[in-house]
Motif scaffolding. Structure first.
Motif, PDB file in Angstrom:
ATOM      1  N   UNK A  69       0.930   1.654 -10.628  1.00 29.04           N
ATOM      2  CA  UNK A  69      -0.560   2.822  -9.302  1.00 29.04           C
ATOM      3  C   UNK A  69      -1.490   1.111  -9.964  1.00 29.04           C
ATOM      4  N   UNK A  70      -2.044   0.769  -8.861  1.00 30.98           N
ATOM      5  CA  UNK A  70      -3.158  -0.092  -8.739  1.00 30.98           C
ATOM      6  C   UNK A  70      -3.994   0.898  -8.165  1.00 30.98           C
ATOM      7  N   UNK A  71      -5.225   0.867  -8.090  1.00 29.52           N
ATOM      8  CA  UNK A  71      -6.150   1.246  -7.015  1.00 29.52           C
ATOM      9  C   UNK A  71      -6.974   0.170  -7.209  1.00 29.52           C
ATOM     10  N   UNK A  72      -7.571   0.072  -4.871  1.00 32.91           N
ATOM     11  CA  UNK A  72      -7.997  -0.928  -4.683  1.00 32.91           C
ATOM     12  C   UNK A  72      -9.839  -0.303  -4.329  1.00 32.91           C
ATOM     13  N   UNK A  73     -10.519  -1.424  -4.751  1.00 32.89           N
ATOM     14  CA  UNK A  73     -12.021  -0.652  -4.236  1.00 32.89           C
ATOM     15  C   UNK A  73     -12.222  -1.700  -4.051  1.00 32.89           C
ATOM     16  N   UNK A 105       0.865  -1.037  -0.101  1.00 29.39           N
ATOM     17  CA  UNK A 105       0.053   0.471   0.048  1.00 29.39           C
ATOM     18  C   UNK A 105       1.038   1.409   0.164  1.00 29.39           C
ATOM     19  N   UNK A 106       0.726   2.088  -0.313  1.00 29.94           N
ATOM     20  CA  UNK A 106       1.457   3.421  -1.102  1.00 29.94           C
ATOM     21  C   UNK A 106       0.591   4.040  -0.962  1.00 29.94           C
ATOM     22  N   UNK A 107      -0.067   4.600  -1.261  1.00 32.15           N
ATOM     23  CA  UNK A 107      -1.314   5.740  -0.554  1.00 32.15           C
ATOM     24  C   UNK A 107      -2.929   5.673  -0.174  1.00 32.15           C
ATOM     25  N   UNK A 116     -12.862   5.933  -0.874  1.00 28.55           N
ATOM     26  CA  UNK A 116     -12.179   4.078  -0.930  1.00 28.55           C
ATOM     27  C   UNK A 116     -11.152   3.537  -1.521  1.00 28.55           C
ATOM     28  N   UNK A 117     -10.544   4.440  -2.102  1.00 30.90           N
ATOM     29  CA  UNK A 117      -9.819   3.337  -2.237  1.00 30.90           C
ATOM     30  C   UNK A 117      -8.461   3.154  -1.702  1.00 30.90           C
ATOM     31  N   UNK A 118      -7.881   2.111  -2.173  1.00 33.21           N
ATOM     32  CA  UNK A 118      -6.251   1.771  -1.489  1.00 33.21           C
ATOM     33  C   UNK A 118      -5.491   2.350  -3.214  1.00 33.21           C
ATOM     34  N   UNK A 153      -3.232   0.067   5.854  1.00 32.74           N
ATOM     35  CA  UNK A 153      -2.955   0.806   5.995  1.00 32.74           C
ATOM     36  C   UNK A 153      -1.697   1.006   4.846  1.00 32.74           C
ATOM     37  N   UNK A 154      -0.776   2.023   5.207  1.00 38.68           N
ATOM     38  CA  UNK A 154       0.259   2.467   4.334  1.00 38.68           C
ATOM     39  C   UNK A 154       1.813   1.528   4.885  1.00 38.68           C
TER      40      UNK A 154
END
Lengths: 377, 377
Positions: free
Chosen positions: B319-323, B262-264, B270-272, B336-337
């Protein structure tokens, strides 16, 4: 002399004159604006290619620490790693600092900044840190109006061995801007939003040495980049069907293609089978949703001349299917068994990454050079 | 002992016990039917992985001649190159023949067969040739009822240094078969159609030593493969979300995943944000159109336990976005970061090909081995 026709397919071809022309377009744009150009080397990840569009010691942008190591070893010493840092990369960063590489990393959260302050005592040199600002509500970055921005910058500035370098932003939303007006507007928004952050820091007495923005469409936009110190862009060097689809270049400007051979036909369906599947072309279908859906790529003859209407409609791992948008039957001479073709990529970064090397041509008949590239993290 | 938690992300993880269980399922299936299993090594392209599901001197299927060379160098001597041959690959084929590799190539047209007869005099050994038959109207192959089939087989049989080996077919349409009934029906069709071709050759006095069919869904189908000598399949070794989506396996059977950090966050959305983009996961979106769209992959914790509802909704290069499918807010502890996660691949062949090596785990905590793989053509 090695001819293109004698290469084993699939192979990745770079048209050197197109690469040079694309590079020149961006260099002239930055020169006109008196801005630093910090090319993103992630598209080709090749030292030989970079000699054309980002000759050392040009500042560069990288997408992985493997790129940072590779380019640092060739004399690049001002490197922005433009992906949010994660704690498990500190050791790799430290190795770069030990080698005196001027590395800038980015964070976009207090958690990220705190993680850096915790490891700072162990760093073997001074690490530059920029804060990523979200200018288009698309991906990463902190809201330019957020109060934490000042807190993060202050924390970084106050930590020994960390050096607060400034701000960076990437308006990826520009990839959906089809008209010149829309691109200019997005570029303006990119500048304005990052300047909101600059002003908020200035009010707190914190100055930004670096105010970095860019994406290929916004970097080439017809605006004066007020308050910006540098532009970043990557795919402009080769361009691709996605960029042509948003009218940023012509299809004939695309400098990268995949050489492939005809391996069969399904005559009743009007299909030509080629030995370039998604392993060679990538699975990127970025023109779906654009006015012109180019499938997995547009078809050219071996010399790079577009064959209008022909595109790669399907791919499996090592098979591609060429069809005509109007369902026409393939011309027997052009598409005969064993004929060689070139496919223009949908997304050059994705297609290029499928190859270990590039075959370079100056005359579209013979190979003038082979360029290497790197992969991995 | 290297822990998964200490790896640099992104990294490609193989769960060895799952790989073994998947391999066993297919081996037992073939043993029950008394059929030769010719695994397709294109998914992992790794000698160490193949030791588990296709130990030498197992017959194997390859998708590139680079794979043929790599596996031949480790003692594999019965290799089917299952992509239609093109004339510019003859030199590479000859190198394999010189090294006494039992190589079978395929053609699906008279043009292809004629091209082989023309180069036959230059071959350094006997080249086995199979004819590809189209059993599902999906991709390559000659119609099993076509009269040219007999002509091609006769031409190949009559040419010195060429050896007509038999027939092969691949029912790729099985990837759209969701029910057991549909998969069984497709497997039946695959067998019946290739047997039409076998009968037509038999009538002309030509026999087939090899009658090869397969795709992971049809190979595992609940039919007796009448008249078939061997089954081919590849992705069964690792499985992936596409295979789980057609109910061929459980998501918990998937043996391959991408370790990421996790980088942000973008909290309002609601994005990781993670450090696995399409460069790590591939651009494959093969579950779009399936009942469950898994985006670019399903999310597990670092130990491989699925986090229900969480998936990779977007990717850029790194970059990937988790939702969450229901738009839920990310749990603070899990996301968490700096937290590490594992992403189950949409298409294992595509995801695996983005990595130069695999980190193998037996306990989902530590790394028990590193396996290499190859790329290219």
């Amino acid at each position: 002399m090695t001819l293109l026709a004698s290469l084993i397919t699939p192979a990745c071809i770079i048209d050197e004159s197109k690469l040079r022309a694309n590079a020149k377009r961006m260099q002239e744009k930055c020169a006109r604006e008196n801005l630093i150009l910090r090319p993103h080397v992630k598209t080709l990840k090749s030292l030989q290619a970079a000699e054309i569009y980002a000759p050392a010691p040009s500042p560069i942008t990288v997408s992985t620490l493997a790129e940072a190591r590779y380019f640092a070893s060739a004399g690049y010493s001002d490197i922005l790693y433009a992906v949010g840092i994660s704690p498990n990369k500190v050791k790799a960063i430290n190795e770069l600092l030990s080698a005196d590489v001027g590395l800038t990393v980015i964070v976009d959260s207090m958690a990220g900044a705190k993680a850096l302050t915790e490891v700072a005592p162990q760093l073997d040199g001074s690490l530059r840190v920029a804060v990523e600002v979200d200018v288009d509500n698309q991906r990463a970055g902190i809201n330019p109006n957020a109060s934490t921005l000042v807190e993060i910058a202050r924390l970084l500035s106050d930590t020994r061995k960390l050096q607060f370098k400034g701000l960076m932003a990437h308006a990826g939303a520009s990839y959906q801007c089809f008209s010149q007006e829309a691109k200019d507007k997005m570029a303006q928004q990119e500048c304005e939003q990052i300047n909101v952050a600059v002003a908020s820091l200035a009010k707190a007495g914190i100055s930004c040495e670096m105010v970095s923005v860019g994406s290929t469409p916004t970097a080439l936009a017809d605006i004066s980049h007020e308050g910006i110190t540098e532009l970043r862009a990557g795919v402009y060097a080769t361009f691709d069907c996605v960029m042509a689809g948003i009218n940023l270049c012509e299809y004939t400007d695309i400098a990268l293609s995949v050489l492939t051979s005809v391996i069969g036909h399904q005559q009743e369906k009007g299909w030509v089978l080629i030995d370039a599947g998604w392993m060679a072309l990538s699975r990127d279908k970025g023109t779906t949703g654009q006015k012109k859906d180019c499938g997995y790529g547009l078809v050219c003859d071996i010399h790079g001349n577009l064959l209008p209407g022909w595109y790669v409609s399907q791919t499996n791992q090592e098979h591609g299917v060429i069809a005509h948008v109007d369902g026409r039957s393939p011309m027997e001479d052009v598409f005969s068994y064993g004929s060689m073709l070139r496919i223009l990529p949908i997304h050059a970064c994705a297609t290029a990454s499928q190859f270990a090397q590039y075959h370079v041509t100056r005359d579209n008949h013979s190979v003038s050079a082979q360029w290497s590239r790197i992969h991995g993290w």
